[in-house]
Design a protein around this motif. Structure first.
Motif, PDB file in Angstrom:
ATOM      1  N   PRO A 123     117.148  80.501   9.809  1.00 12.46           N
ATOM      2  CA  PRO A 123     115.905  80.690  10.757  1.00 12.46           C
ATOM      3  C   PRO A 123     115.798  79.567  11.521  1.00 12.46           C
ATOM      4  CG  PRO A 123     115.467  81.523   8.591  1.00 12.46           C
ATOM      5  CD  PRO A 123     116.778  81.139   8.613  1.00 12.46           C
ATOM      6  N   GLY A 124     115.354  79.828  12.912  1.00 11.38           N
ATOM      7  CA  GLY A 124     115.203  78.858  13.748  1.00 11.38           C
ATOM      8  C   GLY A 124     116.249  78.260  14.316  1.00 11.38           C
ATOM      9  N   GLY A 125     117.569  78.731  14.075  1.00 10.92           N
ATOM     10  CA  GLY A 125     118.849  78.419  14.919  1.00 10.92           C
ATOM     11  C   GLY A 125     119.273  79.232  15.825  1.00 10.92           C
ATOM     12  N   SER A 126     120.313  78.910  16.618  1.00  6.17           N
ATOM     13  CA  SER A 126     120.846  79.479  17.836  1.00  6.17           C
ATOM     14  C   SER A 126     122.274  79.909  17.628  1.00  6.17           C
ATOM     15  CB  SER A 126     120.510  78.519  18.925  1.00  6.17           C
ATOM     16  OG  SER A 126     119.379  77.954  18.862  1.00  6.17           O
ATOM     17  N   LEU A 127     122.454  81.139  18.292  1.00  2.56           N
ATOM     18  CA  LEU A 127     123.765  81.529  18.656  1.00  2.56           C
ATOM     19  C   LEU A 127     123.735  81.973  19.939  1.00  2.56           C
ATOM     20  CD1 LEU A 127     124.250  84.046  15.647  1.00  2.56           C
ATOM     21  CD2 LEU A 127     125.400  81.809  15.870  1.00  2.56           C
ATOM     22  N   ARG A 128     125.078  82.124  20.668  1.00  7.16           N
ATOM     23  CA  ARG A 128     125.499  82.667  21.985  1.00  7.16           C
ATOM     24  C   ARG A 128     126.493  83.579  21.690  1.00  7.16           C
ATOM     25  NH1 ARG A 128     127.749  79.999  27.537  1.00  7.16           N
ATOM     26  NH2 ARG A 128     129.838  79.978  26.451  1.00  7.16           N
ATOM     27  N   LEU A 129     126.173  84.877  22.125  1.00  6.66           N
ATOM     28  CA  LEU A 129     127.115  85.936  22.069  1.00  6.66           C
ATOM     29  C   LEU A 129     127.762  86.065  23.329  1.00  6.66           C
ATOM     30  CD1 LEU A 129     124.948  88.748  20.297  1.00  6.66           C
ATOM     31  CD2 LEU A 129     126.229  86.865  19.222  1.00  6.66           C
ATOM     32  N   SER A 130     128.934  86.666  23.366  1.00  5.94           N
ATOM     33  CA  SER A 130     129.707  86.802  24.758  1.00  5.94           C
ATOM     34  C   SER A 130     130.316  88.351  24.600  1.00  5.94           C
ATOM     35  CB  SER A 130     130.729  85.899  24.890  1.00  5.94           C
ATOM     36  OG  SER A 130     130.319  84.417  24.534  1.00  5.94           O
ATOM     37  N   CYS A 131     130.547  88.606  25.904  1.00  4.42           N
ATOM     38  CA  CYS A 131     130.869  90.053  25.953  1.00  4.42           C
ATOM     39  C   CYS A 131     131.719  90.157  27.402  1.00  4.42           C
ATOM     40  CB  CYS A 131     129.987  91.043  26.132  1.00  4.42           C
ATOM     41  SG  CYS A 131     130.483  92.855  26.694  1.00  4.42           S
ATOM     42  N   THR A 132     133.065  90.037  27.148  1.00 10.34           N
ATOM     43  CA  THR A 132     133.931  89.901  28.086  1.00 10.34           C
ATOM     44  C   THR A 132     134.727  91.470  28.605  1.00 10.34           C
ATOM     45  OG1 THR A 132     134.659  87.889  27.375  1.00 10.34           O
ATOM     46  CG2 THR A 132     136.230  88.977  28.902  1.00 10.34           C
ATOM     47  N   GLY A 133     134.431  91.569  29.817  1.00  6.45           N
ATOM     48  CA  GLY A 133     135.133  92.784  30.170  1.00  6.45           C
ATOM     49  C   GLY A 133     136.279  93.026  30.928  1.00  6.45           C
ATOM     50  N   SER A 134     136.989  94.319  30.615  1.00  6.75           N
ATOM     51  CA  SER A 134     138.221  94.145  31.430  1.00  6.75           C
ATOM     52  C   SER A 134     138.058  95.281  32.068  1.00  6.75           C
ATOM     53  CB  SER A 134     139.370  94.073  30.397  1.00  6.75           C
ATOM     54  OG  SER A 134     139.343  94.886  29.559  1.00  6.75           O
ATOM     55  N   GLY A 135     139.136  95.510  33.239  1.00  7.67           N
ATOM     56  CA  GLY A 135     139.148  96.862  33.920  1.00  7.67           C
ATOM     57  C   GLY A 135     138.041  97.069  34.935  1.00  7.67           C
ATOM     58  N   PHE A 136     137.061  96.344  34.821  1.00  6.00           N
ATOM     59  CA  PHE A 136     135.884  96.345  35.978  1.00  6.00           C
ATOM     60  C   PHE A 136     135.166  94.900  36.018  1.00  6.00           C
ATOM     61  CE2 PHE A 136     132.023  96.267  33.687  1.00  6.00           C
ATOM     62  CZ  PHE A 136     132.354  96.139  32.415  1.00  6.00           C
ATOM     63  N   SER A 137     134.243  94.904  36.900  1.00  7.92           N
ATOM     64  CA  SER A 137     133.482  93.508  37.174  1.00  7.92           C
ATOM     65  C   SER A 137     132.142  93.693  36.551  1.00  7.92           C
ATOM     66  CB  SER A 137     133.453  93.542  38.709  1.00  7.92           C
ATOM     67  OG  SER A 137     132.349  92.144  38.713  1.00  7.92           O
ATOM     68  N   LEU A 178     124.560  86.425  25.952  1.00  2.45           N
ATOM     69  CA  LEU A 178     123.154  86.431  25.053  1.00  2.45           C
ATOM     70  C   LEU A 178     122.966  85.283  24.319  1.00  2.45           C
ATOM     71  CD1 LEU A 178     120.515  88.176  24.986  1.00  2.45           C
ATOM     72  CD2 LEU A 178     121.394  89.081  23.019  1.00  2.45           C
ATOM     73  N   GLN A 179     122.201  84.322  25.096  1.00  2.00           N
ATOM     74  CA  GLN A 179     121.697  83.120  24.495  1.00  2.00           C
ATOM     75  C   GLN A 179     120.603  83.430  23.524  1.00  2.00           C
ATOM     76  OE1 GLN A 179     123.089  79.993  24.409  1.00  2.00           O
ATOM     77  NE2 GLN A 179     121.678  79.491  22.601  1.00  2.00           N
ATOM     78  N   MET A 180     120.510  82.932  22.116  1.00  4.93           N
ATOM     79  CA  MET A 180     119.459  83.593  21.404  1.00  4.93           C
ATOM     80  C   MET A 180     119.244  82.113  20.566  1.00  4.93           C
ATOM     81  SD  MET A 180     121.037  86.963  19.620  1.00  4.93           S
ATOM     82  CE  MET A 180     122.686  86.132  18.564  1.00  4.93           C
ATOM     83  N   ASN A 181     117.891  81.619  20.790  1.00  6.35           N
ATOM     84  CA  ASN A 181     117.382  80.662  20.267  1.00  6.35           C
ATOM     85  C   ASN A 181     116.099  81.240  19.221  1.00  6.35           C
ATOM     86  OD1 ASN A 181     118.977  78.866  22.045  1.00  6.35           O
ATOM     87  ND2 ASN A 181     117.550  79.007  23.427  1.00  6.35           N
ATOM     88  N   ASN A 182     115.783  80.170  18.346  1.00  6.57           N
ATOM     89  CA  ASN A 182     114.713  80.428  17.501  1.00  6.57           C
ATOM     90  C   ASN A 182     114.627  81.688  16.791  1.00  6.57           C
ATOM     91  OD1 ASN A 182     112.354  80.064  16.112  1.00  6.57           O
ATOM     92  ND2 ASN A 182     111.014  80.632  17.632  1.00  6.57           N
TER      93      ASN A 182
END
Length: 114
Positions: free
Chosen positions: A13-27, A80-84
């Motif tokens: 709890p209180g930590g951070s994560l950054r999620l990524s979602c990379t697309g292919s076949g479209f912009s 998606l940057q997730m803090n706290n």
């Protein structure tokens, strides 16, 4: 068309994560992209979205001020940057692209635990 999420993990709890979602076949910059999450025993819920060309972002009330959604045209990726982080943020996080129909990624698990 494919979406691949990454970046989940276990954090205190209180930590951070950054999620990524990379697309292919479209912009990813040309379409509305969203992050959803689903906790065990609960329905999938919208967390954040970014509107196609305008780039306007919207957030679910419980994450406002803590989560930030962004995108990179160069990397064709949304983030998606997730803090706290809180225990109630625990769940499987999914990326969705709204093209001529919905496309979903496979999900990435986020666990917030002491």
């Amino acid at each position: 068309v494919q979406l691949v999420e990454s970046g989940g993990g276990v954090v205190q709890p209180g930590g951070s994560l950054r999620l990524s979602c990379t697309g292919s076949g479209f912009s990813v910059s040309s379409y509305t992209m969203s992050w959803f999450r689903q906790a065990p025993g609960k329905e999938r819920e919208l967390v954040a979205s970014i509107v196609d060309f305008g780039g306007r972002t919207n957030y679910e009330d419980s994450v406002k001020g803590r989560f930030t959604m962004s995108r990179s045209s160069a990397r064709n990726t949304v983030y998606l940057q997730m803090n706290n982080l809180k225990p109630e943020d625990t769940g499987m996080y999914y990326c969705k692209g709204l093209l001529w129909r919905e496309f979903w990624g496979q999900g990435t698990q986020v666990t917030v635990s002491p």
